[in-house]
Design a protein around this motif. Structure first.
Motif, PDB file in Angstrom:
ATOM      1  N   MET A  22       0.758  -1.335   0.036  1.00 25.38           N
ATOM      2  CA  MET A  22      -0.151  -0.291  -0.364  1.00 25.38           C
ATOM      3  C   MET A  22       0.845   1.129   0.035  1.00 25.38           C
ATOM      4  SD  MET A  22      -3.122  -0.705   2.571  1.00 25.38           S
ATOM      5  CE  MET A  22      -4.279  -2.296   3.051  1.00 25.38           C
ATOM      6  N   ALA A  23       2.445   1.635   0.915  1.00 23.23           N
ATOM      7  CA  ALA A  23       2.532   2.378   0.898  1.00 23.23           C
ATOM      8  C   ALA A  23       3.621   2.661  -0.612  1.00 23.23           C
ATOM      9  CB  ALA A  23       3.537   1.801   2.150  1.00 23.23           C
ATOM     10  N   GLU A  24       3.670   2.076  -0.963  1.00 23.29           N
ATOM     11  CA  GLU A  24       4.633   1.898  -2.761  1.00 23.29           C
ATOM     12  C   GLU A  24       3.526   2.168  -3.276  1.00 23.29           C
ATOM     13  OE1 GLU A  24       7.300   1.864  -2.033  1.00 23.29           O
ATOM     14  OE2 GLU A  24       8.156  -0.051  -0.049  1.00 23.29           O
ATOM     15  N   LEU A  25       2.415   1.573  -3.531  1.00 25.68           N
ATOM     16  CA  LEU A  25       1.785   2.482  -4.245  1.00 25.68           C
ATOM     17  C   LEU A  25       0.801   3.502  -4.573  1.00 25.68           C
ATOM     18  CD1 LEU A  25      -0.612  -0.999  -4.231  1.00 25.68           C
ATOM     19  CD2 LEU A  25       0.645   0.010  -6.607  1.00 25.68           C
ATOM     20  N   THR A  26       0.885   3.969  -3.156  1.00 34.35           N
ATOM     21  CA  THR A  26       0.122   5.587  -2.586  1.00 34.35           C
ATOM     22  C   THR A  26       2.210   6.663  -2.907  1.00 34.35           C
ATOM     23  OG1 THR A  26       0.061   4.650  -0.761  1.00 34.35           O
ATOM     24  CG2 THR A  26       0.760   7.015  -0.673  1.00 34.35           C
ATOM     25  N   ALA A  27       3.117   5.789  -2.387  1.00 42.17           N
ATOM     26  CA  ALA A  27       4.527   6.480  -3.543  1.00 42.17           C
ATOM     27  C   ALA A  27       4.278   6.382  -4.910  1.00 42.17           C
ATOM     28  CB  ALA A  27       5.460   5.908  -2.441  1.00 42.17           C
ATOM     29  N   ALA A  28       4.355   5.405  -5.607  1.00 38.85           N
ATOM     30  CA  ALA A  28       4.352   5.822  -6.809  1.00 38.85           C
ATOM     31  C   ALA A  28       3.548   6.964  -7.274  1.00 38.85           C
ATOM     32  CB  ALA A  28       4.393   4.079  -7.417  1.00 38.85           C
ATOM     33  N   ALA A  29       1.780   6.516  -6.876  1.00 40.32           N
ATOM     34  CA  ALA A  29       1.274   7.754  -7.333  1.00 40.32           C
ATOM     35  C   ALA A  29       1.636   9.535  -6.995  1.00 40.32           C
ATOM     36  CB  ALA A  29      -0.293   8.114  -6.635  1.00 40.32           C
ATOM     37  N   ILE A  30       2.491   9.723  -5.830  1.00 37.63           N
ATOM     38  CA  ILE A  30       2.824  10.867  -5.928  1.00 37.63           C
ATOM     39  C   ILE A  30       3.717  11.345  -6.676  1.00 37.63           C
ATOM     40  CG2 ILE A  30       4.500  12.014  -4.259  1.00 37.63           C
ATOM     41  CD1 ILE A  30       2.621  10.959  -1.677  1.00 37.63           C
ATOM     42  N   TYR A  31       5.181  10.033  -7.436  1.00 37.82           N
ATOM     43  CA  TYR A  31       5.801  10.329  -8.292  1.00 37.82           C
ATOM     44  C   TYR A  31       5.418  10.909  -9.086  1.00 37.82           C
ATOM     45  CZ  TYR A  31       9.122   8.343  -4.694  1.00 37.82           C
ATOM     46  OH  TYR A  31       9.499   8.074  -3.604  1.00 37.82           O
ATOM     47  N   VAL A  32       4.271   9.959  -9.953  1.00 35.83           N
ATOM     48  CA  VAL A  32       3.330  10.245 -11.026  1.00 35.83           C
ATOM     49  C   VAL A  32       2.925  12.104 -11.158  1.00 35.83           C
ATOM     50  CG1 VAL A  32       1.377   9.631 -12.734  1.00 35.83           C
ATOM     51  CG2 VAL A  32       2.735   7.548 -11.798  1.00 35.83           C
ATOM     52  N   ASN A  33       2.493  11.817 -10.103  1.00 33.63           N
ATOM     53  CA  ASN A  33       1.637  13.650  -9.801  1.00 33.63           C
ATOM     54  C   ASN A  33       2.601  14.409 -10.370  1.00 33.63           C
ATOM     55  OD1 ASN A  33      -1.032  12.298  -9.444  1.00 33.63           O
ATOM     56  ND2 ASN A  33      -1.160  13.410  -6.943  1.00 33.63           N
ATOM     57  N   TYR A  34       4.146  14.337 -10.512  1.00 29.40           N
ATOM     58  CA  TYR A  34       4.834  14.832 -10.631  1.00 29.40           C
ATOM     59  C   TYR A  34       5.213  15.731 -11.828  1.00 29.40           C
ATOM     60  CZ  TYR A  34      10.136  16.983 -11.392  1.00 29.40           C
ATOM     61  OH  TYR A  34      11.201  17.231 -11.665  1.00 29.40           O
ATOM     62  N   TRP A  35       4.595  14.580 -12.598  1.00 31.01           N
ATOM     63  CA  TRP A  35       4.443  14.530 -14.085  1.00 31.01           C
ATOM     64  C   TRP A  35       3.127  14.865 -14.545  1.00 31.01           C
ATOM     65  CZ3 TRP A  35       7.109  10.014 -13.516  1.00 31.01           C
ATOM     66  CH2 TRP A  35       9.013   9.863 -13.694  1.00 31.01           C
ATOM     67  N   PHE A  36       2.417  14.677 -13.576  1.00 32.91           N
ATOM     68  CA  PHE A  36       0.449  14.486 -13.969  1.00 32.91           C
ATOM     69  C   PHE A  36      -0.448  15.023 -12.944  1.00 32.91           C
ATOM     70  CE2 PHE A  36       2.581  11.263 -16.482  1.00 32.91           C
ATOM     71  CZ  PHE A  36       2.274  11.620 -18.489  1.00 32.91           C
ATOM     72  N   PRO A  37       0.042  15.925 -12.314  1.00 39.07           N
ATOM     73  CA  PRO A  37      -0.368  16.684 -11.659  1.00 39.07           C
ATOM     74  C   PRO A  37      -2.017  16.933 -11.121  1.00 39.07           C
ATOM     75  CG  PRO A  37       0.069  17.977 -12.338  1.00 39.07           C
ATOM     76  CD  PRO A  37       0.497  17.236 -12.893  1.00 39.07           C
ATOM     77  N   SER A  38      -2.890  16.007 -12.923  1.00 40.87           N
ATOM     78  CA  SER A  38      -4.091  16.320 -12.556  1.00 40.87           C
ATOM     79  C   SER A  38      -5.035  15.019 -12.097  1.00 40.87           C
ATOM     80  CB  SER A  38      -5.461  16.665 -13.583  1.00 40.87           C
ATOM     81  OG  SER A  38      -4.787  16.241 -14.679  1.00 40.87           O
ATOM     82  N   VAL A  39      -3.742  13.507 -12.506  1.00 36.90           N
ATOM     83  CA  VAL A  39      -4.639  12.727 -12.239  1.00 36.90           C
ATOM     84  C   VAL A  39      -4.996  12.990 -11.016  1.00 36.90           C
ATOM     85  CG1 VAL A  39      -4.059   9.573 -12.988  1.00 36.90           C
ATOM     86  CG2 VAL A  39      -3.580  11.745 -14.757  1.00 36.90           C
ATOM     87  N   PRO A  40      -5.707  11.732 -10.457  1.00 37.63           N
ATOM     88  CA  PRO A  40      -5.716  11.380  -8.666  1.00 37.63           C
ATOM     89  C   PRO A  40      -4.888  10.196  -8.412  1.00 37.63           C
ATOM     90  CG  PRO A  40      -8.263  11.603 -10.196  1.00 37.63           C
ATOM     91  CD  PRO A  40      -6.823  11.396 -11.271  1.00 37.63           C
ATOM     92  N   GLN A  41      -4.732  10.409  -7.367  1.00 38.52           N
ATOM     93  CA  GLN A  41      -3.139   9.307  -6.729  1.00 38.52           C
ATOM     94  C   GLN A  41      -4.180   8.204  -6.946  1.00 38.52           C
ATOM     95  OE1 GLN A  41      -1.348  11.537  -3.653  1.00 38.52           O
ATOM     96  NE2 GLN A  41      -1.702   9.790  -2.936  1.00 38.52           N
ATOM     97  N   TRP A  42      -5.005   8.272  -6.674  1.00 34.56           N
ATOM     98  CA  TRP A  42      -5.799   6.477  -6.960  1.00 34.56           C
ATOM     99  C   TRP A  42      -5.748   5.385  -8.200  1.00 34.56           C
ATOM    100  CZ3 TRP A  42     -10.468   4.698  -8.984  1.00 34.56           C
ATOM    101  CH2 TRP A  42     -11.207   6.149  -9.533  1.00 34.56           C
TER     102      TRP A  42
END
Length: 486
Positions: free
Chosen positions: A124-144
């Motif tokens: 769960m933590a790694e999925l959360t971190a991965a979503a945070i990293y993707v937000n660096y490029w695509f801030p409009s994409v929801p983390q979930w």
């Protein structure tokens, strides 16, 4: 198949070779030396360093380097204790099997299920971190959404075969190792030659110039140990690979003995360089210090490249979590401590049903990213740390009891004895208990102890049900070699 089912003559000889056990268990020995080495290296480089270090730098400043070094020494004690046990009897399920053998069936049951929990919440933590990293490029994409996509992709990889898992993990680890070495070299270049926009302020003096080496006090630095220990979770994964390694007697000692230089280079070395290049006051929680440092240096696309690297680190750890949870559930089922359906292997010799159930639980992390995206990482890392500490304690206590049995002549000596014998294990036990006290003291992380108390109560109820349904499971103690030797 559990060790109780292995031929007694083989056990009496103390050999219980991993190859025979693995073939009888049905696993494929698909992990070569190259892959085991990189899995071991990758296990020591994860999201705890790449993302979690940002919050810890804000709490401890440059003294975080010392905390990583101190915790790294303890982790090496743990791994040498595990290594001695692995070469005594290399089996899939490793530390759950050793808890079952030296402490009794309840502890094997509790350790196996708790390690499963650790990897589920780590996933769960790694999925959360991965979503945070993707937000660096695509801030409009929801983390979930991002977390869900990665969950499905890695799930598919783990169902194919252990060779595919090993190969993917090899390349994930290769990216992390190459990038970290590159970061260190570039950082040293900035310090030595003063190039880049950070060159004017980069200096070793940054380690003590801004309110000293312990800017928030020694107490605040010690409080980061719980986060630091989370960063080291997964180093014990090499023990789970024992049942699927081509030559565990050679690959496991080599993988474990490289741990000190990995910690010195990738944790202590990398953090030291970064904190020399950029003063600690410029780092903030929730932002990878590596990404922030390269943004400060000003290398074109450097921060984006580092963000990609830390993304692979998160996916690597989640990939490992899916691998280990399926194997641990199968080990529990082999011992009668989980539903028999978890014993099934797919046509590709993977515990597909166990992996599937684990992934469904990891999906809770997707829900957390939807409900509380800003707090999801903190919640799950604290629970994972508590579960990891239990696992490490069981490894250490099993090692102490194993050494007593060897000294008494009841068990054969391992071909890979831990330096210092049981003394280093006792030191590590005391350290882990100290970290547990720190967790209890901290109001923010204390919630994980409540979760673990509830988990322990649930497992206790499960054990009572198990004893009533199958008394032989609760009565069986994996110490046949001890009894026969007497």
């Amino acid at each position: 198949m559990t060790s109780a089912q292995v031929d007694t003559s083989e056990k009496d000889s103390g050999k219980a070779t991993g190859s025979s056990e693995a073939s009888e268990e049905g696993y494929e020995r698909g992990l070569g030396s190259r892959q085991v080495q990189m899995i071991a290296i990758g296990g020591a480089i994860g999201v705890g360093l790449f993302l979690g270090a940002g919050a810890n730098i804000a709490k401890a400043g440059p003294s975080l380097i010392l905390m990583y070094a101190l915790a790294g020494a303890i982790v090496f004690f743990i791994m040498r204790a595990l290594g001695e046990l692995l070469l005594y009897r290399p089996v899939s399920g490793s530390f759950a099997e050793y808890s079952r053998e030296f402490l009794g069936p309840f502890f094997g049951y509790f350790t196996g299920w708790t390690y499963w929990l650790m990897w589920v919440v780590t996933g769960m933590a790694e999925l959360t971190a991965a979503a945070i990293y993707v937000n660096y490029w695509f801030p409009s994409v929801p983390q979930w959404v991002t977390a869900l996509v990665f969950l499905v992709i890695l799930f598919g990889v783990n169902l194919i075969s252990v060779k595919v898992f090993g190969e993917l993990e090899f390349w994930f680890s290769m990216v992390k190792v190459t990038a970290l070495i590159g970061m260190i070299v570039i950082g040293l270049g900035v310090l030595t030659f003063g190039f880049s926009s950070a060159g004017d302020t980069a200096s070793v003096a940054n380690l003590y110039q801004f309110d000293g080496f312990f800017p928030k006090g020694v107490g605040s630095s010690l409080m980061t140990l719980q986060g630091v220990m989370f960063a080291y979770l997964a180093v014990e994964l090499v023990g789970v690979t024992a049942g699927e390694s081509e030559n565990p007697e050679k690959t496991l000692p080599k993988a474990i003995n490289t741990l000190p230089w990995r910690i010195a280079l990738f944790y202590v070395g990398a953090l030291t360089v970064i904190l020399c290049v950029v003063k600690w006051t410029e780092f903030a929680p929730g932002v990878s210090p590596f990404v922030a440092a390269f943004a400060k240096i000003g290398i074109p696309a450097g921060a984006g490249i580092v963000n990609f690297v830390v993304l692979t680190a998160a996916l690597s750890s989640c990939n490992s979590g899916m691998y280990s949870t399926g194997r641990m559930l199968r080990n529990l089922a082999d011992s009668g401590e989980a539903p028999a359906v978890f014993r099934r292997l797919s046509a590709s010799k993977t515990p597909a049903f166990g992996i599937t159930v684990s992934v469904l639980f990891m999906g809770i992390g997707v829900v957390l990213n939807y409900v509380v995206p800003e707090k999801a990482f903190g919640y799950v890392t604290s629970v994972a740390t508590a579960a990891g500490i239990w696992t490490w304690l069981m490894i250490l206590i099993s090692h102490v009891l194993y050494r007593r049995a060897v000294e008494a002549g009841r068990l054969p000596a391992s071909s890979f004895p831990a330096p210092g014998g049981a003394v280093c294990s006792w030191i590590a036990i005391a350290f882990l208990l100290f970290v547990t006290c720190l967790i209890a003291y901290d109001a923010d992380s204390r919630v994980c102890l409540y979760v673990m108390a509830g988990w322990a109560a649930a497992l206790g109820v499960g054990w009572l049900v198990l004893k009533n349904r199958d008394p032989e499971v609760a009565a069986r103690r994996e110490t046949a070699p001890l009894e026969k030797a007497n």
